[in-house]
Scaffold this active site. Structure first.
Site, PDB file in Angstrom:
ATOM      1  N   GLU A 139       0.804  -1.222   0.000  1.00  0.00           N
ATOM      2  CA  GLU A 139       0.000   0.000   0.000  1.00  0.00           C
ATOM      3  C   GLU A 139       0.838   1.275   0.000  1.00  0.00           C
ATOM      4  O   GLU A 139       0.310   2.352  -0.277  1.00  0.00           O
ATOM      5  CB  GLU A 139      -0.947  -0.019   1.200  1.00  0.00           C
ATOM      6  CG  GLU A 139      -1.991  -1.123   1.109  1.00  0.00           C
ATOM      7  CD  GLU A 139      -2.854  -1.257   2.343  1.00  0.00           C
ATOM      8  OE1 GLU A 139      -3.982  -1.759   2.218  1.00  0.00           O
ATOM      9  OE2 GLU A 139      -2.410  -0.872   3.445  1.00  0.00           O
ATOM     10  N   GLY A 168     -12.707  -3.243   1.724  1.00  0.00           N
ATOM     11  CA  GLY A 168     -13.729  -4.147   1.218  1.00  0.00           C
ATOM     12  C   GLY A 168     -15.011  -3.380   0.955  1.00  0.00           C
ATOM     13  O   GLY A 168     -15.511  -2.673   1.831  1.00  0.00           O
ATOM     14  N   ILE A 196     -13.379  -8.693   6.986  1.00  0.00           N
ATOM     15  CA  ILE A 196     -14.822  -8.903   6.853  1.00  0.00           C
ATOM     16  C   ILE A 196     -15.131  -9.698   5.588  1.00  0.00           C
ATOM     17  O   ILE A 196     -14.801  -9.275   4.481  1.00  0.00           O
ATOM     18  CB  ILE A 196     -15.572  -7.556   6.829  1.00  0.00           C
ATOM     19  CG1 ILE A 196     -15.255  -6.746   8.092  1.00  0.00           C
ATOM     20  CG2 ILE A 196     -17.077  -7.783   6.688  1.00  0.00           C
ATOM     21  CD1 ILE A 196     -15.602  -7.432   9.397  1.00  0.00           C
ATOM     22  N   MET A 229      -9.357  -2.052   8.259  1.00  0.00           N
ATOM     23  CA  MET A 229      -8.844  -2.416   9.575  1.00  0.00           C
ATOM     24  C   MET A 229      -8.008  -1.350  10.279  1.00  0.00           C
ATOM     25  O   MET A 229      -7.460  -1.637  11.347  1.00  0.00           O
ATOM     26  CB  MET A 229      -8.030  -3.715   9.466  1.00  0.00           C
ATOM     27  CG  MET A 229      -8.854  -4.906   9.001  1.00  0.00           C
ATOM     28  SD  MET A 229      -7.896  -6.442   8.852  1.00  0.00           S
ATOM     29  CE  MET A 229      -7.415  -6.736  10.560  1.00  0.00           C
ATOM     30  N   GLU A 230      -7.905  -0.137   9.741  1.00  0.00           N
ATOM     31  CA  GLU A 230      -7.061   0.877  10.385  1.00  0.00           C
ATOM     32  C   GLU A 230      -7.644   2.284  10.441  1.00  0.00           C
ATOM     33  O   GLU A 230      -7.277   3.083  11.305  1.00  0.00           O
ATOM     34  CB  GLU A 230      -5.694   0.985   9.667  1.00  0.00           C
ATOM     35  CG  GLU A 230      -4.838  -0.242   9.683  1.00  0.00           C
ATOM     36  CD  GLU A 230      -5.154  -1.211   8.560  1.00  0.00           C
ATOM     37  OE1 GLU A 230      -4.864  -2.401   8.727  1.00  0.00           O
ATOM     38  OE2 GLU A 230      -5.707  -0.776   7.518  1.00  0.00           O
ATOM     39  N   ASP A 284     -11.788  -5.871  -2.699  1.00  0.00           N
ATOM     40  CA  ASP A 284     -12.694  -7.018  -2.617  1.00  0.00           C
ATOM     41  C   ASP A 284     -14.069  -6.501  -2.212  1.00  0.00           C
ATOM     42  O   ASP A 284     -14.215  -5.329  -1.854  1.00  0.00           O
ATOM     43  CB  ASP A 284     -12.180  -8.050  -1.608  1.00  0.00           C
ATOM     44  CG  ASP A 284     -12.086  -7.464  -0.204  1.00  0.00           C
ATOM     45  OD1 ASP A 284     -13.108  -7.489   0.507  1.00  0.00           O
ATOM     46  OD2 ASP A 284     -11.002  -6.976   0.187  1.00  0.00           O
TER      47      ASP A 284
END
Length: 233
Positions: free
Chosen positions: A12, A78, A156, A177-178, A201
């Site tokens: 990333e 996601g 997820i 997640m962050e 995704d």
């Protein structure tokens, strides 16, 4: 002006790091900082590691040591909203935690005590992003979407995870997640922030396969959008 940019994974931040003509690398507590210039701007780029604690630790170190005037979060997410596709970009106007529950004490689901229920992206940066990306995506098969991003310390993909998130956040656009942890630290240090993520995704049962296949595409899309934004700051 020093601009802080944060990504969780090497994939990333790689394109952004490679955009720096020269780089100074500094490692503090496992967080990797790359200091240089991108698009003529002074930048501190952080590879924080995955998850809320790593993100909060790295953002705190960045705020304390490098004193950025703006923080931007890059990376993948996601997609949860109808119509999103891999490669689309989500610019978050609001962020919340999807796995915090102290409602027994009168707080909103997702709200950390004594913190806001939602963290608001900087209005000036959001306006710049909206103007830039309207033109940037005009001839693209992908699109930019604005809205709520929800942060969890879980990847997820299961229907029960979807159900919980949608129950409390029916207007959610994407999950990751962050970002809310980064936003909370920026809020506490009073630093304007913006979250720009690309969809890797669709947060479903094929998510792990899609993520592995498309993480580089998502990282490139997000990083390219950030470089375009840097030109205007």
């Amino acid at each position: 002006m020093t601009i802080g940019i944060i990504g969780a994974m090497e994939e990333e931040v790689e394109l952004l790091k490679n955009s720096m003509p020269s780089v100074e690398e500094i490692v503090i507590g496992g967080a990797k900082f790359y200091v240089g210039e991108i698009a003529g701007k002074e930048v501190v780029l952080l590879e924080s590691g995955i998850g809320k604690v790593n993100a909060a630790l790295g953002t705190t170190l960045m705020a304390d040591r490098f004193k950025p005037e703006v923080i931007i979060n890059t990376g993948s997410a996601g997609g949860m909203a109808e119509g999103l596709a891999v490669g689309d970009v989500i610019i978050s106007d609001r962020l919340a935690y999807g796995d915090v529950d102290v409602t027994e004490f009168g707080y909103t689901y997702g709200q950390v005590p004594r913190m806001p229920a939602f963290y608001q992206g900087d209005a000036v940066l959001l306006k710049k992003a909206e103007t830039i990306y309207r033109e940037y995506f005009a001839a693209s098969e992908n699109k930019a979407v604005y809205g709520l991003v929800v942060t969890n310390d879980s990847f997820i993909m299961r229907p029960d995870q979807h159900e919980t998130i949608r129950t409390f956040f029916p207007d959610v656009k994407a999950v990751e997640m962050e970002a809310a942890a980064i936003a909370q630290v920026a809020y506490q240090f009073d630093i304007p922030f913006l979250i720009i993520r690309a969809i890797s995704d669709l947060a479903n049962q094929e998510a792990t396969i899609s993520f592995d296949e498309f993480i580089h595409l998502a990282a490139k899309q997000s990083a390219t959008c950030i470089i375009e934004l840097l030109k205007t700051i």
